[in-house]
Design a protein around this motif. Structure first.
Motif, PDB file in Angstrom:
ATOM      1  N   VAL A  30      23.071   2.189  60.098  1.00  0.00           N
ATOM      2  CA  VAL A  30      21.839   2.454  59.383  1.00  0.00           C
ATOM      3  C   VAL A  30      20.734   1.601  59.992  1.00  0.00           C
ATOM      4  CG1 VAL A  30      20.709   2.304  57.138  1.00  0.00           C
ATOM      5  CG2 VAL A  30      23.104   2.978  57.282  1.00  0.00           C
ATOM      6  N   GLU A  31      19.576   2.214  60.154  1.00  0.00           N
ATOM      7  CA  GLU A  31      18.426   1.482  60.679  1.00  0.00           C
ATOM      8  C   GLU A  31      17.988   0.413  59.681  1.00  0.00           C
ATOM      9  OE1 GLU A  31      16.651   1.811  63.637  1.00  0.00           O
ATOM     10  OE2 GLU A  31      18.318   3.082  64.258  1.00  0.00           O
ATOM     11  N   PRO A  32      17.594  -0.755  60.188  1.00  0.00           N
ATOM     12  CA  PRO A  32      17.065  -1.788  59.284  1.00  0.00           C
ATOM     13  C   PRO A  32      15.806  -1.282  58.580  1.00  0.00           C
ATOM     14  CG  PRO A  32      17.544  -2.712  61.443  1.00  0.00           C
ATOM     15  CD  PRO A  32      17.674  -1.225  61.561  1.00  0.00           C
ATOM     16  N   ILE A  33      15.563  -1.791  57.405  1.00  0.00           N
ATOM     17  CA  ILE A  33      14.401  -1.411  56.604  1.00  0.00           C
ATOM     18  C   ILE A  33      13.292  -2.432  56.820  1.00  0.00           C
ATOM     19  CG2 ILE A  33      13.554  -1.146  54.233  1.00  0.00           C
ATOM     20  CD1 ILE A  33      16.350  -0.095  53.513  1.00  0.00           C
ATOM     21  N   ASN A  34      12.105  -1.945  57.108  1.00  0.00           N
ATOM     22  CA  ASN A  34      10.956  -2.831  57.282  1.00  0.00           C
ATOM     23  C   ASN A  34      10.406  -3.178  55.897  1.00  0.00           C
ATOM     24  OD1 ASN A  34       8.302  -3.871  57.628  1.00  0.00           O
ATOM     25  ND2 ASN A  34       8.268  -3.024  59.682  1.00  0.00           N
ATOM     26  N   VAL A  35      10.570  -4.432  55.498  1.00  0.00           N
ATOM     27  CA  VAL A  35      10.155  -4.837  54.152  1.00  0.00           C
ATOM     28  C   VAL A  35       8.638  -4.902  53.999  1.00  0.00           C
ATOM     29  CG1 VAL A  35      12.288  -6.064  53.618  1.00  0.00           C
ATOM     30  CG2 VAL A  35      10.411  -7.297  54.661  1.00  0.00           C
ATOM     31  N   ASN A  36       7.914  -4.845  55.100  1.00  0.00           N
ATOM     32  CA  ASN A  36       6.457  -4.866  55.020  1.00  0.00           C
ATOM     33  C   ASN A  36       5.839  -3.474  54.856  1.00  0.00           C
ATOM     34  OD1 ASN A  36       6.046  -7.680  55.211  1.00  0.00           O
ATOM     35  ND2 ASN A  36       6.486  -7.580  57.378  1.00  0.00           N
ATOM     36  N   THR A  37       6.634  -2.440  55.072  1.00  0.00           N
ATOM     37  CA  THR A  37       6.095  -1.086  54.940  1.00  0.00           C
ATOM     38  C   THR A  37       6.871  -0.228  53.942  1.00  0.00           C
ATOM     39  OG1 THR A  37       7.413  -0.317  56.819  1.00  0.00           O
ATOM     40  CG2 THR A  37       5.171  -1.089  57.296  1.00  0.00           C
ATOM     41  N   ALA A  38       8.077  -0.627  53.601  1.00  0.00           N
ATOM     42  CA  ALA A  38       8.929   0.182  52.716  1.00  0.00           C
ATOM     43  C   ALA A  38       8.430   0.130  51.282  1.00  0.00           C
ATOM     44  CB  ALA A  38      10.365  -0.322  52.775  1.00  0.00           C
ATOM     45  N   VAL A  76      10.030 -14.374  46.241  1.00  0.00           N
ATOM     46  CA  VAL A  76      10.179 -13.434  45.134  1.00  0.00           C
ATOM     47  C   VAL A  76      11.204 -14.007  44.161  1.00  0.00           C
ATOM     48  CG1 VAL A  76      10.905 -11.112  44.477  1.00  0.00           C
ATOM     49  CG2 VAL A  76       9.624 -11.466  46.600  1.00  0.00           C
ATOM     50  N   SER A  77      10.845 -14.099  42.910  1.00  0.00           N
ATOM     51  CA  SER A  77      11.745 -14.618  41.886  1.00  0.00           C
ATOM     52  C   SER A  77      13.030 -13.795  41.834  1.00  0.00           C
ATOM     53  CB  SER A  77      11.049 -14.576  40.523  1.00  0.00           C
ATOM     54  OG  SER A  77      11.919 -15.036  39.519  1.00  0.00           O
ATOM     55  N   GLY A  78      14.164 -14.471  41.843  1.00  0.00           N
ATOM     56  CA  GLY A  78      15.454 -13.793  41.781  1.00  0.00           C
ATOM     57  C   GLY A  78      16.089 -13.550  43.134  1.00  0.00           C
ATOM     58  N   ILE A  79      15.371 -13.822  44.208  1.00  0.00           N
ATOM     59  CA  ILE A  79      15.941 -13.684  45.552  1.00  0.00           C
ATOM     60  C   ILE A  79      16.142 -15.078  46.115  1.00  0.00           C
ATOM     61  CG2 ILE A  79      15.612 -12.820  47.892  1.00  0.00           C
ATOM     62  CD1 ILE A  79      14.026 -10.514  46.747  1.00  0.00           C
ATOM     63  N   GLY A  80      17.413 -15.417  46.307  1.00  0.00           N
ATOM     64  CA  GLY A  80      17.750 -16.737  46.811  1.00  0.00           C
ATOM     65  C   GLY A  80      18.361 -16.667  48.194  1.00  0.00           C
ATOM     66  N   ASP A  81      18.877 -17.797  48.627  1.00  0.00           N
ATOM     67  CA  ASP A  81      19.446 -17.898  49.971  1.00  0.00           C
ATOM     68  C   ASP A  81      20.632 -16.962  50.181  1.00  0.00           C
ATOM     69  OD1 ASP A  81      17.575 -19.825  50.653  1.00  0.00           O
ATOM     70  OD2 ASP A  81      18.865 -21.490  50.046  1.00  0.00           O
ATOM     71  N   GLY A  82      21.444 -16.756  49.140  1.00  0.00           N
ATOM     72  CA  GLY A  82      22.598 -15.859  49.268  1.00  0.00           C
ATOM     73  C   GLY A  82      22.172 -14.422  49.533  1.00  0.00           C
ATOM     74  N   THR A  83      21.174 -13.968  48.799  1.00  0.00           N
ATOM     75  CA  THR A  83      20.673 -12.611  49.000  1.00  0.00           C
ATOM     76  C   THR A  83      20.057 -12.482  50.387  1.00  0.00           C
ATOM     77  OG1 THR A  83      20.214 -12.380  46.640  1.00  0.00           O
ATOM     78  CG2 THR A  83      19.103 -10.837  48.108  1.00  0.00           C
ATOM     79  N   VAL A  84      19.300 -13.486  50.786  1.00  0.00           N
ATOM     80  CA  VAL A  84      18.663 -13.467  52.109  1.00  0.00           C
ATOM     81  C   VAL A  84      19.725 -13.393  53.204  1.00  0.00           C
ATOM     82  CG1 VAL A  84      17.328 -14.862  53.751  1.00  0.00           C
ATOM     83  CG2 VAL A  84      16.534 -14.598  51.400  1.00  0.00           C
ATOM     84  N   ALA A  85      20.803 -14.141  53.060  1.00  0.00           N
ATOM     85  CA  ALA A  85      21.876 -14.118  54.069  1.00  0.00           C
ATOM     86  C   ALA A  85      22.471 -12.724  54.190  1.00  0.00           C
ATOM     87  CB  ALA A  85      22.950 -15.139  53.711  1.00  0.00           C
ATOM     88  N   ASN A  86      22.598 -12.005  53.085  1.00  0.00           N
ATOM     89  CA  ASN A  86      23.142 -10.639  53.110  1.00  0.00           C
ATOM     90  C   ASN A  86      22.169  -9.628  53.702  1.00  0.00           C
ATOM     91  OD1 ASN A  86      25.552 -11.418  51.910  1.00  0.00           O
ATOM     92  ND2 ASN A  86      24.803 -11.023  49.853  1.00  0.00           N
ATOM     93  N   LEU A  87      20.886  -9.964  53.727  1.00  0.00           N
ATOM     94  CA  LEU A  87      19.872  -9.025  54.183  1.00  0.00           C
ATOM     95  C   LEU A  87      19.469  -9.199  55.646  1.00  0.00           C
ATOM     96  CD1 LEU A  87      17.412  -9.126  51.148  1.00  0.00           C
ATOM     97  CD2 LEU A  87      19.088  -7.368  51.683  1.00  0.00           C
ATOM     98  N   GLU A  88      19.773 -10.336  56.228  1.00  0.00           N
ATOM     99  CA  GLU A  88      19.225 -10.688  57.541  1.00  0.00           C
ATOM    100  C   GLU A  88      19.349  -9.597  58.596  1.00  0.00           C
ATOM    101  OE1 GLU A  88      18.882 -14.282  59.167  1.00  0.00           O
ATOM    102  OE2 GLU A  88      18.829 -15.370  57.290  1.00  0.00           O
ATOM    103  N   ASP A  89      20.494  -8.934  58.684  1.00  0.00           N
ATOM    104  CA  ASP A  89      20.675  -7.904  59.719  1.00  0.00           C
ATOM    105  C   ASP A  89      20.285  -6.513  59.233  1.00  0.00           C
ATOM    106  OD1 ASP A  89      22.808  -7.731  57.976  1.00  0.00           O
ATOM    107  OD2 ASP A  89      24.248  -7.208  59.521  1.00  0.00           O
ATOM    108  N   GLN A  90      19.762  -6.413  58.012  1.00  0.00           N
ATOM    109  CA  GLN A  90      19.419  -5.107  57.450  1.00  0.00           C
ATOM    110  C   GLN A  90      17.931  -4.920  57.221  1.00  0.00           C
ATOM    111  OE1 GLN A  90      22.039  -3.788  54.313  1.00  0.00           O
ATOM    112  NE2 GLN A  90      23.491  -5.384  54.850  1.00  0.00           N
ATOM    113  N   VAL A  91      17.139  -5.921  57.579  1.00  0.00           N
ATOM    114  CA  VAL A  91      15.700  -5.830  57.377  1.00  0.00           C
ATOM    115  C   VAL A  91      14.945  -6.191  58.662  1.00  0.00           C
ATOM    116  CG1 VAL A  91      15.757  -6.285  54.893  1.00  0.00           C
ATOM    117  CG2 VAL A  91      15.560  -8.192  56.474  1.00  0.00           C
ATOM    118  N   THR A  92      13.747  -5.617  58.773  1.00  0.00           N
ATOM    119  CA  THR A  92      12.839  -5.974  59.867  1.00  0.00           C
ATOM    120  C   THR A  92      11.485  -6.293  59.246  1.00  0.00           C
ATOM    121  OG1 THR A  92      12.158  -3.683  60.216  1.00  0.00           O
ATOM    122  CG2 THR A  92      13.985  -4.496  61.568  1.00  0.00           C
TER     123      THR A  92
END
Length: 93
Positions: A30-38, A76-92
Motif C-alpha cells: 500500500v502506498e504511504p499516506i501523505n498526512v499533509n494532504t489526506a 495531536v492529543s492521543g498520538i504518542g510515541d507508540g503510535t508514531v512508531a507504527n506509522l513511520e513507514d506508512q506516512v509521507t
C-alpha cells in the motif's frame, strides 16, 4: 468414494489458496499516506488512527501548519510515541 472426495477437496483448497496468494501480497504493498494532504477519511486507514484522531490531525494541520516528520504527529492529543512508531513507514510528508 469418500477418499476420492477428500483428495479432490484438498486439491481444490490448495488451488484456491495459491490463487489468493497474490491478493495478500498486493494488499501489503500500500502506498504511504501523505498526512499533509489526506482528508480525515483516508487518515483512518492508518493503524491506531480512528475518526476522532484523524479529524484532530486535520484540525492541527490547518491550525499549526504541515507536518515535517512522523514525530510531529505527537502534537495531536492521543498520538504518542507508540503510535508514531507504527506509522513511520506508512506516512509521507
Amino acid at each position: 468414494m469418500k477418499t476420492r472426495f477428500h483428495a479432490l477437496f484438498g486439491v481444490c483448497l490448495v488451488t484456491l489458496m495459491l490463487g489468493l496468494a497474490p491478493l495478500s501480497a498486493m494488499a501489503q504493498e500500500v502506498e504511504p499516506i501523505n498526512v499533509n494532504t489526506a482528508g480525515a477519511e483516508l487518515l483512518t486507514e492508518l493503524p491506531g488512527i480512528g475518526p476522532s484522531k484523524a479529524a484532530a490531525i486535520v484540525e492541527d494541520r490547518e491550525a499549526n501548519g504541515p507536518y515535517e516528520s512522523a514525530e510531529d504527529l505527537t502534537r495531536v492529543s492521543g498520538i504518542g510515541d507508540g503510535t508514531v512508531a507504527n506509522l513511520e513507514d506508512q506516512v509521507t510528508f
